[in-house]
Design a protein around this motif. Sequence first.
Motif, mmCIF file in Angstrom:
data_model
loop_
_atom_site.group_PDB
_atom_site.id
_atom_site.type_symbol
_atom_site.label_atom_id
_atom_site.label_comp_id
_atom_site.label_asym_id
_atom_site.label_seq_id
_atom_site.Cartn_x
_atom_site.Cartn_y
_atom_site.Cartn_z
ATOM 1 N N TYR A 1 -26.666 23.714 -22.269
ATOM 2 C CA TYR A 1 -26.387 24.604 -21.146
ATOM 3 C C TYR A 1 -25.523 23.898 -20.100
ATOM 4 O O TYR A 1 -24.589 24.478 -19.541
ATOM 5 C CB TYR A 1 -27.713 25.046 -20.528
ATOM 6 C CG TYR A 1 -27.638 26.199 -19.554
ATOM 7 C CD1 TYR A 1 -27.983 27.489 -19.944
ATOM 8 C CD2 TYR A 1 -27.263 26.002 -18.235
ATOM 9 C CE1 TYR A 1 -27.951 28.549 -19.054
ATOM 10 C CE2 TYR A 1 -27.216 27.056 -17.329
ATOM 11 C CZ TYR A 1 -27.565 28.325 -17.745
ATOM 12 O OH TYR A 1 -27.523 29.367 -16.854
ATOM 13 N N THR A 2 -25.841 22.628 -19.863
ATOM 14 C CA THR A 2 -25.102 21.838 -18.878
ATOM 15 C C THR A 2 -23.633 21.725 -19.258
ATOM 16 O O THR A 2 -22.730 21.965 -18.443
ATOM 17 C CB THR A 2 -25.727 20.444 -18.761
ATOM 18 O OG1 THR A 2 -27.076 20.570 -18.304
ATOM 19 C CG2 THR A 2 -24.946 19.571 -17.796
ATOM 20 N N GLN B 1 -21.725 25.379 -19.322
ATOM 21 C CA GLN B 1 -21.454 26.181 -18.127
ATOM 22 C C GLN B 1 -19.996 26.056 -17.698
ATOM 23 O O GLN B 1 -19.350 27.048 -17.362
ATOM 24 C CB GLN B 1 -22.389 25.775 -16.984
ATOM 25 C CG GLN B 1 -23.733 26.469 -17.057
ATOM 26 C CD GLN B 1 -24.402 26.564 -15.708
ATOM 27 O OE1 GLN B 1 -24.185 27.481 -14.924
ATOM 28 N NE2 GLN B 1 -25.243 25.591 -15.436
ATOM 29 N N ALA C 1 -25.300 30.030 -21.093
ATOM 30 C CA ALA C 1 -24.670 29.383 -19.943
ATOM 31 C C ALA C 1 -23.708 30.285 -19.182
ATOM 32 O O ALA C 1 -23.321 29.973 -18.054
ATOM 33 C CB ALA C 1 -23.921 28.127 -20.420
ATOM 34 N N THR D 1 -22.798 23.182 -14.113
ATOM 35 C CA THR D 1 -22.915 21.982 -14.941
ATOM 36 C C THR D 1 -23.494 20.822 -14.138
ATOM 37 O O THR D 1 -24.406 20.121 -14.586
ATOM 38 C CB THR D 1 -21.542 21.589 -15.512
ATOM 39 O OG1 THR D 1 -21.137 22.574 -16.469
ATOM 40 C CG2 THR D 1 -21.593 20.230 -16.202
ATOM 41 N N TRP E 1 -27.168 21.479 -13.530
ATOM 42 C CA TRP E 1 -28.039 21.300 -14.691
ATOM 43 C C TRP E 1 -28.138 19.842 -15.125
ATOM 44 O O TRP E 1 -29.095 19.469 -15.801
ATOM 45 C CB TRP E 1 -27.581 22.204 -15.830
ATOM 46 C CG TRP E 1 -28.204 23.567 -15.673
ATOM 47 C CD1 TRP E 1 -27.934 24.474 -14.706
ATOM 48 C CD2 TRP E 1 -29.226 24.124 -16.485
ATOM 49 N NE1 TRP E 1 -28.723 25.588 -14.862
ATOM 50 C CE2 TRP E 1 -29.520 25.405 -15.955
ATOM 51 C CE3 TRP E 1 -29.899 23.704 -17.618
ATOM 52 C CZ2 TRP E 1 -30.476 26.244 -16.500
ATOM 53 C CZ3 TRP E 1 -30.862 24.545 -18.180
ATOM 54 C CH2 TRP E 1 -31.142 25.791 -17.627
#
Length: 434
Positions: free
Chosen positions: A58-59, A62, A113, A365, A368
């Motif tokens: 996810y980081t 994004q 994301a 980003t 996260w």
Amino acid sequence: MARIGKLRWVIIGLVTLGTILNYLARSTLSVAAPTIKAEFGMDTEQYSWVVLAFQASYTVMQSVAGAILDALGTRLGFFLFAIGWALSNMAHGLASSWQGLAFFRGLLGATEAAAIPAGAKTVSEWFPAAERPLATSAFQMGTSVGNMIAPPLVVFCILNWGWQSAFLVTGALSVVWALLWWFGYRTPEAHPRLSSAERRLIEEGRGGGDLGDRPATRMAVLRSRAFWAIAVPRFLAEPAWQTFNFFIPLYLVAVWSLDLKSIALWSWLPFLAADVGSLTAGLLPPLLMRRGVGMIASRKVTMTVGAVCMAGPACIGLATSPGLAIALFCIGGFAHQMLNGALITLCADVFDKRTVATASGMAGTVAWIGGMLFTFLIGQSADAYGYNPLFIALAGFDVVGAAALWWLLREKRTVATGPTLEIHHDLIENGREP
């Protein structure tokens, strides 16, 4: 086709529904975690690696998702990501070990994301500046509603059909929404049911600061002081929301020995309070602006009030009952969504509509990364030292984040024209001047 009055609010309602289902999908694991941990024989450290798989993908994604949304457009980009997270979520039911669960969790993180950048981009496309805080609050409330729905729905599925069914049901709902989005969304310039009066309202309220022929690059965003004014506080704030999302059920089991039905009864309440925090983030800035506070300052004050309220969850270690612990979690949910709503709104305020998804994704980003580091810390220390020191740290992070926002996004006064709001030159260079 017949025109729809105030169509922009219908559009943000559709975004909110998508955000609800996005967070319902990601919250399915946290509610099912006690059951899955027992079946797979996982300890808290192994569970933290499963969570980290989601957070890591996810980081990274994004920033990628934000750029894709700016390149493909909100309609196609959000549709593709929604189909991706729906299928990834349903695939969780195929896992037979914590490693397999981590793999599918990584796929889910990569596809989910896009939700917040897509919401921020939709707000920048459809709303005049004065309405952006409330519009942002509306779709941000979806994050809390999704978490609030998850405990009763997931527990019902587990008790009746097994834990695998919970992922199938929540994933299938996202497929339905993706189709609604594809057939229901257009930009204001292309939507056949937008009235001419509302189109003028949207266009006139967007404000200046367009980039013209200059390229809207990631490096231009990164060089902007305004970007770091948003990204640093989000880095410090995200650990709290990640902890509420992924660890409240495990905390209730570890500290208070609650069973699955009791978790379903209690664990949705902090997310109801978070909805109130989101609504407050939408209503407080316009109220402040009517009293003479500048647009940017109104967002900063809102964020600061939320940061101060994070003193509530810092006191969870003093709780003498699970009910009191949940009440303090509720204060934390309210506080986080209030401050986070202000930070997300700032992206639409200070960046051009063509770069707002990129800026929001890159800030996400950074946020996260903070959440991921804190999850790793929980995995390494929760079983040995308990949760209380971690909750105290969360409150301190947000106070530091508020100070960073005020320092990085400074207001200046000019002598010649009297008191005015003058955003730093690089904000005008790379974004939008309020």
